[in-house]
Design a protein around this motif. Structure first.
Motif: not given
Length: 503
Positions: A283, A285, A288-289, A330, A336, A340, A343-344, A463
């Motif tokens: 994922d 996200k 990114q986390a 980032y 944050k 994330l 959220e994932a 990504q």
């Protein structure tokens, strides 16, 4: 009509006279001996299984290269005196230096070039990756070879100046009885202990011996950074890589320490981007986390002692792909990161097993474990011998890990990690959007591909393919008996850029 890239002429660097015009006293080896310390083990002499990173120093005394790279990593003549592409950039014609031989007496000719390139390409390591676009080699005459490509390769001539362009005797391609080349030295098997010390003596028939002032080269593998530094301080080595933690001690003892950007990115590398072993990593996200979880400036200061620059990008700072604005993508924000993850679908994080790099990178690993723990990720450290970690990563044993990976030319960076068949893409992940961008760069009709590289870089950062922390400065210690010219994008300077000290 061909576009000529370089014509035969003065070889410049290659024909440089020795600095002192006489002998040098090497550490622990007597007159005319250069003793090199190295922190990575030797790889097989079979070039099909060769790496192209710092282990190249083991190969350089024995195997000459088709092309030689300047200190700026620009291609210059060597075994090949000139080369040119056709208009499609899928045929590279090499004109070879006449009269060269391997130490077993066989000729260094176009047939030998064909045998070597196709053999090295057949392997699985980074040298083979560098030749992935090669589809065949035509022998026009003994001194002319045409390298055919399945598609244009913007980094091929640079690769031919490294391990991918090295030449072994066609009778000894697998090196079953040891390496046989046409380089400035030959391996002295009687004075070599595999896995510990490798001794090379001068090849009397080498065509460019004046570029190599030492009659003997000894390379000592010392995996422990403290032991390696102590050997340098004791005069047992002439050159050695240094860690940031050992550099100041070396300076205080009178060792000349050079630092330079070798094009190396350090960080958390996500090998399992498809989520095969750890579904969460599939994922974007989640990835990114992970990027928001790290305080890059603090890592640069504490783990690298300031010998690095924070970055979020897989490309080195001098690359045309580099975009300074991306380094704000980032900023450190663990809240944050936790948001994330939630959220994932991972509000409590997840568990992951990574290789234990504490033996070599204790401070960096500690920062990694703590940063991941802070956002709810449980890290299990798998301890194994340091010389087995790379093999385990390449075999797909670990979904992610701390790592340092070279980032040289932008195209080679793509080749190493961003294509389905890339060496450092062990789970063979591919992204159709990225594949399209790579093809657009590869077949771009315009000479300036900088905008295309930056577009690709933006996509990869967005990504979150990996979690880069810092672009690391290379630190190299040298005794007062030698002088070293750093090589752009190379962790260890090539042996032809190690000379006797100027008096």
């Amino acid at each position: 009509m061909r576009r000529t890239l370089i014509a035969a002429g003065a070889v410049g660097l290659l024909l440089a006279a020795t600095a002192c015009g006489g002998s040098a006293t090497g550490a622990s080896g007597g007159d005319d001996t250069l003793t090199i310390g190295i922190g990575v083990p030797a790889m097989p002499w079979n070039l099909a299984e060769a790496g192209s990173g710092p282990e190249a120093q083991y190969y350089q005394p024995v195997f000459d290269t088709l092309i030689r790279l300047s200190p700026e990593a620009e291609p210059t003549p060597n075994v090949a005196t000139s080369w040119s592409y056709d208009e499609s950039r899928t045929k590279l014609t090499l004109e070879l230096r006449s009269g060269l031989t391997f130490t077993d007496g066989l000729p260094v000719d176009a047939e030998a070039v064909r045998a070597n390139l196709m053999h090295t390409k057949s392997g699985t390591k980074t040298a083979a990756t560098d030749l992935r676009a090669v589809s065949g080699v035509d022998v026009i005459d003994p001194d002319t070879a045409v390298v055919n490509l399945a598609a244009p390769d913007p980094a091929l001539t640079t690769a031919l100046g490294g391990v991918a362009g090295m030449l072994a005797s066609p009778a000894s391609l697998t090196a079953a009885s040891g390496p046989v080349g046409s380089g400035p030295y030959a391996l002295d098997r009687g004075a070599t202990t595999d896995g510990q010390q490798y001794t090379y003596t001068r090849n009397p028939g080498y065509w460019n011996s004046s570029a190599f002032p030492f009659n003997k080269i000894v390379i000592k593998y010392i995996s422990d950074a403290t032991a390696r530094t102590n050997a340098l301080l004791a005069g047992q080595l002439d050159t050695s890589p240094l860690t940031a933690q050992r550099a100041q001690a070396a300076k205080d003892r009178g060792i000349n320490v050079i630092d330079y950007d070798a094009g190396q990115i350090q960080g958390l590398f996500i090998w399992d981007r498809g989520g095969t072993v750890v579904p969460a990593l599939g994922d974007p996200k989640v990835r990114q986390a992970l990027n928001f979880a790290f305080d890059r400036a603090a890592i640069s200061k504490t783990a690298d002692l300031g010998y690095s620059a924070p970055t979020t990008q897989p490309f080195n700072t001098k690359s045309v792909a580099f975009d300074e604005a991306l380094n704000s993508r980032y900023l450190y924000d663990p809240a944050k990161a936790r948001q994330l993850l939630a959220e994932a679908g991972y509000p409590n994080g997840f568990e992951v097993t990574v290789p234990d790099f504490a033996g070599k990178y204790a401070e960096a690993q500690a920062a990694m474990v703590q940063s991941l723990t802070d956002i709810g990720i449980t890290v299990h450290l798998d301890n194994m011998p340091s010389d087995q970690i790379f093999t385990a990563i390449l075999a797909g044993k670990y979904p992610m890990s701390f790592f340092r990976l070279e980032a040289t030319t932008p195209w080679r960076t793509i080749q190493l990690q961003m294509q389905e068949g890339s060496t450092w893409n062990p789970f063979r992940y591919h992204d159709p959007v990225l594949d399209r961008m790579v093809q657009e760069i590869q077949f771009a009709p315009d000479a300036d591909t900088s905008p295309r590289y930056r577009e690709l870089n933006n996509y990869v950062v967005d990504q979150a393919w990996n979690v880069p922390w810092t672009s690391v400065q290379n630190l190299y210690g040298i005794s007062d008996k030698v002088s070293v010219t750093p090589q752009a994008f190379s962790l260890y300077p090539p042996i032809y850029q190690i000379q006797t000290a100027t008096h």
